[in-house]
Design an enzyme around this catalytic site. Structure first.
Site, PDB file in Angstrom:
ATOM      1  N   LYS A  14       2.928  62.207 -67.737  1.00  0.00           N
ATOM      2  CA  LYS A  14       1.475  62.372 -67.785  1.00  0.00           C
ATOM      3  C   LYS A  14       0.721  61.130 -67.292  1.00  0.00           C
ATOM      4  O   LYS A  14      -0.190  61.233 -66.476  1.00  0.00           O
ATOM      5  CB  LYS A  14       1.009  62.711 -69.215  1.00  0.00           C
ATOM      6  N   ARG A  89      -3.231  67.339 -78.949  1.00  0.00           N
ATOM      7  CA  ARG A  89      -1.825  67.372 -79.322  1.00  0.00           C
ATOM      8  C   ARG A  89      -1.562  68.250 -80.530  1.00  0.00           C
ATOM      9  O   ARG A  89      -0.411  68.365 -80.950  1.00  0.00           O
ATOM     10  CB  ARG A  89      -1.380  65.953 -79.681  1.00  0.00           C
ATOM     11  N   ARG A 128      11.992  53.197 -69.772  1.00  0.00           N
ATOM     12  CA  ARG A 128      10.630  52.746 -69.468  1.00  0.00           C
ATOM     13  C   ARG A 128      10.376  51.312 -69.946  1.00  0.00           C
ATOM     14  O   ARG A 128      10.774  50.927 -71.029  1.00  0.00           O
ATOM     15  CB  ARG A 128       9.620  53.680 -70.141  1.00  0.00           C
ATOM     16  N   ARG A 161       8.293  49.579 -75.269  1.00  0.00           N
ATOM     17  CA  ARG A 161       7.475  50.034 -76.392  1.00  0.00           C
ATOM     18  C   ARG A 161       8.373  50.346 -77.570  1.00  0.00           C
ATOM     19  O   ARG A 161       9.441  50.911 -77.406  1.00  0.00           O
ATOM     20  CB  ARG A 161       6.702  51.302 -75.986  1.00  0.00           C
ATOM     21  N   ARG A 172       9.695  61.751 -81.624  1.00  0.00           N
ATOM     22  CA  ARG A 172       8.519  62.147 -80.823  1.00  0.00           C
ATOM     23  C   ARG A 172       8.732  63.508 -80.173  1.00  0.00           C
ATOM     24  O   ARG A 172       7.811  64.321 -80.095  1.00  0.00           O
ATOM     25  CB  ARG A 172       8.234  61.098 -79.755  1.00  0.00           C
TER      26      ARG A 172
HETATM   27  P1  ADP Z   1       3.822  59.886 -75.178  1.00  0.00           P
HETATM   28  O1  ADP Z   1       2.987  61.027 -74.669  1.00  0.00           O
HETATM   29  O2  ADP Z   1       4.825  59.428 -74.177  1.00  0.00           O
HETATM   30  O3  ADP Z   1       4.383  60.117 -76.546  1.00  0.00           O
HETATM   31  P2  ADP Z   1       1.404  58.323 -75.603  1.00  0.00           P
HETATM   32  O4  ADP Z   1       1.211  56.960 -75.067  1.00  0.00           O
HETATM   33  O5  ADP Z   1       0.568  59.429 -75.090  1.00  0.00           O
HETATM   34  O6  ADP Z   1       2.942  58.589 -75.354  1.00  0.00           O
HETATM   35  O7  ADP Z   1       1.243  58.300 -77.181  1.00  0.00           O
HETATM   36  C1  ADP Z   1       1.855  57.328 -77.996  1.00  0.00           C
HETATM   37  C2  ADP Z   1       1.547  57.581 -79.473  1.00  0.00           C
HETATM   38  O8  ADP Z   1       0.126  57.527 -79.697  1.00  0.00           O
HETATM   39  C3  ADP Z   1       1.947  58.953 -80.010  1.00  0.00           C
HETATM   40  O9  ADP Z   1       3.302  59.017 -80.390  1.00  0.00           O
HETATM   41  C4  ADP Z   1       0.988  59.090 -81.204  1.00  0.00           C
HETATM   42  O10 ADP Z   1       1.411  58.332 -82.300  1.00  0.00           O
HETATM   43  C5  ADP Z   1      -0.284  58.478 -80.695  1.00  0.00           C
HETATM   44  N1  ADP Z   1      -1.186  59.482 -80.071  1.00  0.00           N
HETATM   45  C6  ADP Z   1      -1.582  59.527 -78.768  1.00  0.00           C
HETATM   46  N2  ADP Z   1      -2.391  60.577 -78.547  1.00  0.00           N
HETATM   47  C7  ADP Z   1      -2.518  61.214 -79.743  1.00  0.00           C
HETATM   48  C8  ADP Z   1      -3.207  62.384 -80.184  1.00  0.00           C
HETATM   49  N3  ADP Z   1      -3.950  63.133 -79.342  1.00  0.00           N
HETATM   50  N4  ADP Z   1      -3.089  62.735 -81.486  1.00  0.00           N
HETATM   51  C9  ADP Z   1      -2.359  62.022 -82.344  1.00  0.00           C
HETATM   52  N5  ADP Z   1      -1.684  60.924 -82.000  1.00  0.00           N
HETATM   53  C10 ADP Z   1      -1.745  60.519 -80.721  1.00  0.00           C
END
Ligand code: ADP
Ligand code: ZN
Length: 216
Positions: A14, A89, A128, A161, A172
């Protein structure tokens, strides 16, 4: 205001694709993950609340996320095209988004699902590395930096990370399955969903989505 959503599991690409689309067609890239990491780095209160969830690979509470998104909506002139990466999400976030857009006289233009099998997701996430300074992503094998551990763009230090460690990744992916995957059916039902094979070349995927956005 217009909104396009990039939907997909962790590791589906993404962030990478969103940057290409932004550069190609001027949308505003809004990554809730990046916004949260920035808040953590700044030591902001939202950051302190979010960090414990993020390191475990759990979702941050909806109200924290919705506040981030609404602040961005209301900071602009109202004629932007937002590209969401990592939001919504949960079903609840999806409902709150639809309400928030309706209140602002807008709606979702399109939802793009980035599809990739689990082994590809795992491989991408474990490899990554991210720049501590500018946030640019690399991959130890697929997109290696010119000098190991150093960002090509700004010379910053690359790190892994915490939530990209193998145990957290598994969680996740589980959280995605339980809380997010249902959104595919929601947007399919609304006639908004478009599926893309995200194992294809990232430039091509980006170009394809940019063309769809220009036509929307
Ligand atoms: P990825 O999509 O690879 O898991 P992101 O950088 O989008 O990585 O998200 C990292 C973390 O940030 C998630 O595991 C969550 O804890 C938090 N997060 C991001 N977006 C949301 C969301 N819309 N709702 C809840 N938590 C979120
Ligand atoms: Zn950098």
């Amino acid at each position: 205001m217009k909104v396009t959503i990039l939907l997909g599991a962790p590791g589906s690409g993404k962030g990478t694709i969103a940057e290409k689309v932004r550069d190609a067609c001027g949308v505003i890239h809004l990554s809730t993950g990046d916004a949260l990491r920035a808040a953590v780095k700044e030591g902001a209160e939202v950051g302190r609340k979010a960090e414990e969830f993020m390191t475990k690979g759990e979702l941050v509470p909806d109200e924290v996320i919705v506040k981030i998104v609404e602040d961005r909506f209301d900071a602009g002139a109202g004629d932007e095209h937002f590209l969401f990466d990592g939001f919504p999400r949960t079903e609840n976030q999806a409902e709150l988004l639809e309400k928030g857009l309706e209140q602002r006289g807008s709606s979702i233009a399109m939802v793009v699902l980035l599809d990739a099998p689990r082994d590809v997701l795992m491989e991408r996430l474990t490899g990554r590395r991210v720049c501590r300074q500018c946030g640019q992503s690399f991959h130890v094998r697929n997109i290696p930096p010119k000098v190991e551990g150093v960002c090509d763009k700004c010379g910053g230090e690359l790190y892994q990370r915490k939530d990209d460690e193998e145990e957290t990744i598994a969680n996740r992916l589980e959280v995605y399955k339980e809380q997010t995957e249902g959104l595919i059916a929601r947007y399919e039902g609304l006639g908004l969903l478009c599926r893309i094979d995200s194992t294809a070349d990232a430039d091509e995927v980006g170009a394809e989505i940019s063309a769809m956005i220009r036509g929307a």
